[in-house]
Design a protein around this motif. Structure first.
Motif, PDB file in Angstrom:
ATOM      1  N   HIS A  17     -54.912  45.429 127.776  1.00 40.59           N
ATOM      2  CA  HIS A  17     -54.922  43.993 128.094  1.00 40.59           C
ATOM      3  C   HIS A  17     -56.161  43.373 127.464  1.00 40.59           C
ATOM      4  O   HIS A  17     -57.051  42.902 128.179  1.00 40.59           O
ATOM      5  CB  HIS A  17     -54.930  43.761 129.607  1.00 40.59           C
ATOM      6  CG  HIS A  17     -53.863  44.507 130.350  1.00 40.59           C
ATOM      7  ND1 HIS A  17     -54.010  44.939 131.640  1.00 40.59           N
ATOM      8  CD2 HIS A  17     -52.628  44.903 129.956  1.00 40.59           C
ATOM      9  CE1 HIS A  17     -52.909  45.575 132.029  1.00 40.59           C
ATOM     10  NE2 HIS A  17     -52.061  45.570 131.025  1.00 40.59           N
ATOM     11  N   VAL A  18     -56.228  43.435 126.146  1.00 40.02           N
ATOM     12  CA  VAL A  18     -57.435  42.956 125.467  1.00 40.02           C
ATOM     13  C   VAL A  18     -57.064  42.161 124.220  1.00 40.02           C
ATOM     14  O   VAL A  18     -55.958  42.284 123.696  1.00 40.02           O
ATOM     15  CB  VAL A  18     -58.349  44.134 125.055  1.00 40.02           C
ATOM     16  CG1 VAL A  18     -58.957  44.804 126.278  1.00 40.02           C
ATOM     17  CG2 VAL A  18     -57.604  45.146 124.211  1.00 40.02           C
ATOM     18  N   CYS A  19     -57.995  41.300 123.767  1.00 43.40           N
ATOM     19  CA  CYS A  19     -57.793  40.504 122.553  1.00 43.40           C
ATOM     20  C   CYS A  19     -59.177  40.248 121.958  1.00 43.40           C
ATOM     21  O   CYS A  19     -60.193  40.599 122.563  1.00 43.40           O
ATOM     22  CB  CYS A  19     -57.083  39.200 122.895  1.00 43.40           C
ATOM     23  SG  CYS A  19     -58.138  38.010 123.738  1.00 43.40           S
ATOM     24  N   PRO A  20     -59.254  39.618 120.793  1.00 45.36           N
ATOM     25  CA  PRO A  20     -60.578  39.381 120.183  1.00 45.36           C
ATOM     26  C   PRO A  20     -61.547  38.635 121.104  1.00 45.36           C
ATOM     27  O   PRO A  20     -62.747  38.907 121.096  1.00 45.36           O
ATOM     28  CB  PRO A  20     -60.243  38.555 118.934  1.00 45.36           C
ATOM     29  CG  PRO A  20     -58.864  39.010 118.559  1.00 45.36           C
ATOM     30  CD  PRO A  20     -58.157  39.239 119.881  1.00 45.36           C
ATOM     31  N   THR A  21     -61.042  37.712 121.949  1.00 46.88           N
ATOM     32  CA  THR A  21     -61.961  36.939 122.809  1.00 46.88           C
ATOM     33  C   THR A  21     -62.591  37.816 123.883  1.00 46.88           C
ATOM     34  O   THR A  21     -63.812  37.836 124.037  1.00 46.88           O
ATOM     35  CB  THR A  21     -61.217  35.755 123.455  1.00 46.88           C
ATOM     36  OG1 THR A  21     -60.741  34.899 122.412  1.00 46.88           O
ATOM     37  CG2 THR A  21     -62.133  34.953 124.361  1.00 46.88           C
ATOM     38  N   CYS A  22     -61.764  38.585 124.634  1.00 48.22           N
ATOM     39  CA  CYS A  22     -62.366  39.369 125.724  1.00 48.22           C
ATOM     40  C   CYS A  22     -63.019  40.640 125.203  1.00 48.22           C
ATOM     41  O   CYS A  22     -63.733  41.317 125.947  1.00 48.22           O
ATOM     42  CB  CYS A  22     -61.374  39.630 126.856  1.00 48.22           C
ATOM     43  SG  CYS A  22     -59.836  40.414 126.392  1.00 48.22           S
ATOM     44  N   LEU A  23     -62.812  40.968 123.926  1.00 51.01           N
ATOM     45  CA  LEU A  23     -63.554  42.082 123.328  1.00 51.01           C
ATOM     46  C   LEU A  23     -64.828  41.572 122.648  1.00 51.01           C
ATOM     47  O   LEU A  23     -65.605  42.357 122.130  1.00 51.01           O
ATOM     48  CB  LEU A  23     -62.684  42.822 122.304  1.00 51.01           C
ATOM     49  CG  LEU A  23     -61.582  43.708 122.884  1.00 51.01           C
ATOM     50  CD1 LEU A  23     -60.725  44.292 121.765  1.00 51.01           C
ATOM     51  CD2 LEU A  23     -62.167  44.823 123.737  1.00 51.01           C
TER      52      LEU A  23
ATOM     53  N   THR B 294     -53.640  34.961 133.801  1.00 53.76           N
ATOM     54  CA  THR B 294     -54.380  35.333 132.594  1.00 53.76           C
ATOM     55  C   THR B 294     -55.875  35.365 132.886  1.00 53.76           C
ATOM     56  O   THR B 294     -56.334  34.932 133.936  1.00 53.76           O
ATOM     57  CB  THR B 294     -54.104  34.320 131.462  1.00 53.76           C
ATOM     58  OG1 THR B 294     -54.407  33.013 131.952  1.00 53.76           O
ATOM     59  CG2 THR B 294     -52.657  34.377 131.029  1.00 53.76           C
ATOM     60  N   LYS B 295     -56.625  35.889 131.922  1.00 53.74           N
ATOM     61  CA  LYS B 295     -58.078  36.043 132.082  1.00 53.74           C
ATOM     62  C   LYS B 295     -58.800  34.684 132.052  1.00 53.74           C
ATOM     63  O   LYS B 295     -58.194  33.644 131.838  1.00 53.74           O
ATOM     64  CB  LYS B 295     -58.608  36.982 130.993  1.00 53.74           C
ATOM     65  CG  LYS B 295     -58.173  38.444 131.193  1.00 53.74           C
ATOM     66  CD  LYS B 295     -58.834  39.363 130.169  1.00 53.74           C
ATOM     67  CE  LYS B 295     -58.443  40.828 130.407  1.00 53.74           C
ATOM     68  NZ  LYS B 295     -59.090  41.732 129.406  1.00 53.74           N
ATOM     69  N   MET B 296     -60.111  34.735 132.263  1.00 52.51           N
ATOM     70  CA  MET B 296     -60.906  33.503 132.428  1.00 52.51           C
ATOM     71  C   MET B 296     -60.955  32.667 131.150  1.00 52.51           C
ATOM     72  O   MET B 296     -60.936  31.447 131.201  1.00 52.51           O
ATOM     73  CB  MET B 296     -62.335  33.900 132.839  1.00 52.51           C
ATOM     74  CG  MET B 296     -63.232  32.753 133.240  1.00 52.51           C
ATOM     75  SD  MET B 296     -62.888  32.147 134.908  1.00 52.51           S
ATOM     76  CE  MET B 296     -63.206  30.400 134.690  1.00 52.51           C
ATOM     77  N   PHE B 297     -61.045  33.338 129.992  1.00 52.67           N
ATOM     78  CA  PHE B 297     -61.259  32.583 128.750  1.00 52.67           C
ATOM     79  C   PHE B 297     -60.281  32.954 127.638  1.00 52.67           C
ATOM     80  O   PHE B 297     -60.492  32.609 126.480  1.00 52.67           O
ATOM     81  CB  PHE B 297     -62.702  32.799 128.244  1.00 52.67           C
ATOM     82  CG  PHE B 297     -63.744  32.432 129.268  1.00 52.67           C
ATOM     83  CD1 PHE B 297     -63.925  31.106 129.650  1.00 52.67           C
ATOM     84  CD2 PHE B 297     -64.537  33.407 129.850  1.00 52.67           C
ATOM     85  CE1 PHE B 297     -64.880  30.757 130.597  1.00 52.67           C
ATOM     86  CE2 PHE B 297     -65.493  33.072 130.798  1.00 52.67           C
ATOM     87  CZ  PHE B 297     -65.668  31.749 131.180  1.00 52.67           C
ATOM     88  N   CYS B 298     -59.224  33.722 127.966  1.00 48.41           N
ATOM     89  CA  CYS B 298     -58.234  34.076 126.945  1.00 48.41           C
ATOM     90  C   CYS B 298     -56.877  34.258 127.613  1.00 48.41           C
ATOM     91  O   CYS B 298     -56.775  34.161 128.834  1.00 48.41           O
ATOM     92  CB  CYS B 298     -58.637  35.359 126.196  1.00 48.41           C
ATOM     93  SG  CYS B 298     -58.706  36.808 127.263  1.00 48.41           S
ATOM     94  N   GLY B 299     -55.853  34.538 126.836  1.00 48.52           N
ATOM     95  CA  GLY B 299     -54.495  34.612 127.377  1.00 48.52           C
ATOM     96  C   GLY B 299     -54.068  36.003 127.788  1.00 48.52           C
ATOM     97  O   GLY B 299     -52.902  36.227 128.117  1.00 48.52           O
ATOM     98  N   CYS B 300     -55.001  36.969 127.811  1.00 48.66           N
ATOM     99  CA  CYS B 300     -54.628  38.340 128.198  1.00 48.66           C
ATOM    100  C   CYS B 300     -54.216  38.381 129.668  1.00 48.66           C
ATOM    101  O   CYS B 300     -54.782  37.658 130.482  1.00 48.66           O
ATOM    102  CB  CYS B 300     -55.810  39.287 128.008  1.00 48.66           C
ATOM    103  SG  CYS B 300     -56.213  39.558 126.288  1.00 48.66           S
ATOM    104  N   PRO B 301     -53.256  39.266 130.016  1.00 50.89           N
ATOM    105  CA  PRO B 301     -52.859  39.361 131.428  1.00 50.89           C
ATOM    106  C   PRO B 301     -54.024  39.859 132.288  1.00 50.89           C
ATOM    107  O   PRO B 301     -54.731  40.781 131.897  1.00 50.89           O
ATOM    108  CB  PRO B 301     -51.717  40.378 131.428  1.00 50.89           C
ATOM    109  CG  PRO B 301     -51.800  41.093 130.131  1.00 50.89           C
ATOM    110  CD  PRO B 301     -52.478  40.172 129.155  1.00 50.89           C
TER     111      PRO B 301
HETATM  112 ZN   LIG Z   1     -58.326  38.681 125.981  1.00 51.58          ZN
END
Ligand SMILES: [Zn+2]
Length: 497
Positions: free
Chosen positions: A48-54, A31-38
């Motif tokens: 592969h995005v979510c509110p945190t990495c966006l 997963t990414k550095m600060f969220c659960g995205c692959p």
């Molecule tokens: Zn994310």
């Protein structure tokens, strides 16, 4: 603007370079550095995005523990001290590939610092001092469409993909590297190559330079010989092969010398490297005092790895590269010269992987360092990217051992493998490359050859076995190289005994 390039021999007679290398390593965490995205390479854009990495308002980051573990292991492998307590920092800048308007990085509190890596070039060892290795997140990827250069200037529009935004990165920064001028390009290449091998051995990244999972920024400055003050540096960004690292250093040395010889001053700026021409071009001006308004990241807790954990991770480090090299040379029975060629070609991990598939070390060495290295050089790619895997090399050698093909036919099998024609067996089938295993056609070809050269049969009967060579040659020709030469020789001698 026209540039005067000074020939390399003249550069090294007048100037001393200072190198600095910043290498970004993309970690292979799930997963990414600060969220659960692959944290996957590629994929449909923005999937592969979510509110945190966006960077959406209110999203809260959480540190990826596996990424911290990988950072510590990299730091330990580079002989660094590991911080007892450190924090992330916000690096503020505006660019569309960073949706938060800041990058979460580390500033004055890196996780690892004060290390070194010994690299070897042509039998000499150079100690490269590591200033720091810190954690940060990758940015998204912009694509500029419609322009001639693929850069933003002149583009009709730009697309941005945030799949890569937030993938964990470790940035490894050297102290100024002061080596003999003539060695600078090769030392830069060797450092990045050995670092890549170390990263691979640690298993913390795919370490694919061609896919950008290892990228090098090459800093270079020149000063007149005897001058202790460093010159003004340029920073060539995102160089993505070992060969390009070497070429970028060489080109920048020639370019800087041209400016200094003419009494000019080198502009402190970023540069782009061009694979096709081996040259660099101006990016943007960059001052040392560039103000990113760093401040500690308020949404993340500090990272305070316990000494017990650090020692536990030290126990998981792979064998030190120098020891490993000596051990493998001994195990494989390579001479010093053979080993030096293997090392210079970056072939050791490939040979190791081929041997692990059951191939004899000398056979593995022969294919990688002779045949495949020549092809890689012709194609201008790294050996690992030549288009043949260690497993395939092992398959080809197994077919040679089984006398299905000989070395000459094996070269044609490699052609087919590189062209993507399937497995080794499929290439042999499709191209009709198998050796003639049946004695019948061989005997027929021998008879024909002997009939054409009656005096040779007499010589062989008379005990001159070397004369069989001409017959073997004729049989090989008649069978388009698909005869087993040793078997043909046996048949000739039996026939004329
Ligand atoms: Zn994310």
């Amino acid at each position: 603007m026209s540039e005067t390039l000074v020939p390399f021999d003249e550069v090294i007679a007048k100037y001393d370079p200072a190198l600095g290398l910043e290498v970004h390593v993309e970690l292979n965490t799930n997963t990414k550095m600060f969220c659960g995205c692959p944290a996957l390479f590629g994929g449909e854009p923005n999937t592969h995005v979510c509110p945190t990495c966006l960077g959406l308002p209110g999203a809260m980051p959480v540190v990826n523990g596996k990424a911290v573990e990988s950072a510590i292991r990299i730091g330990l492998a580079l002989n660094c001290s590991i911080a007892e307590w450190c924090r992330f920092a916000r690096k503020n800048y505006f660019y569309p590939d960073m949706p938060k308007n800041f990058q979460t990085s580390q500033y004055d509190e890196p996780i690892a610092f004060d290390g070194w890596l010994d690299v070897e070039v042509e039998g000499e060892t150079y100690r490269i001092e590591i200033e720091r290795a810190h954690m940060e997140e990758d940015t998204g990827k912009s694509t500029h469409v419609g322009g001639a250069t693929g850069r933003i200037h002149g583009a009709d529009y730009s697309l941005v993909d945030y799949n890569r935004a937030g993938i964990p990165l470790i940035e490894i920064v050297t102290r100024p590297i002061l080596v003999p001028a003539e060695k600078a390009p090769a030392v830069a290449r060797a450092y990045v190559g050995q670092l890549r091998d170390l990263i691979l051995a640690l298993g913390v990244s795919d370490a694919r330079m061609d896919q950008g999972s290892i990228r090098a920024d090459v800093n270079l400055s020149l000063a007149p010989k005897g001058e202790t003050k460093l010159g003004t540096r340029s920073e060539t960004k995102n160089v993505n092969s070992l060969r390009s690292v070497e070429r970028a250093v060489r080109f920048e040395m020639s370019r800087h010398a041209g400016i200094l010889d003419a009494g000019g001053s080198v502009l402190q700026e970023t540069r782009h490297f061009h694979e096709d021409t081996g040259t660099t071009s101006s990016g943007r001006e960059k001052s040392d005092a560039e103000d990113y308004r760093y401040f500690p990241e308020p949404d993340l807790v500090p990272v305070a790895p316990s000494r017990e954990w650090v020692e536990e991770l030290r126990g998981t480090l792979p064998e030190n590269p120098t020891q490993r090299r000596a051990r493998l040379q001994e195990e494989y029975g390579f001479s010093d010269l053979e080993m030096r060629d293997v090392w210079a070609a970056g072939a050791l991990p490939l040979i190791e992987a081929t041997v692990a598939e059951g191939t004899a070390p000398q056979s593995a060495r022969k294919w990688w360092v002779a045949e495949l290295l020549r092809r890689a050089n012709d194609a201008g790619v790294e050996l690992a990217e030549v288009g043949v895997t260690p497993k395939q090399v092992a398959e080809v050698q197994a077919l040679v051992d089984a006398k299905t093909i000989n070395d000459k036919l094996a070269r044609q099998v490699f052609d087919g493998l590189i062209a993507g024609e399937g497995t080794a067996a499929e290439v042999i089938e499709k191209r009709g490359l198998a050796l003639v295993s049946d004695d019948g056609p061989l005997l027929a070809a021998i008879d024909e050859a002997l009939a054409a050269q009656p005096d040779i049969a007499e010589k062989i009967r008379g005990g001159n076995h070397a004369a069989a060579g001409a017959v073997i040659g004729a049989v090989m020709k008649a069978t388009r190289g698909q005869a087993d030469a040793a078997r043909v020789r046996e048949l000739i001698l039996e026939k004329l005994a």
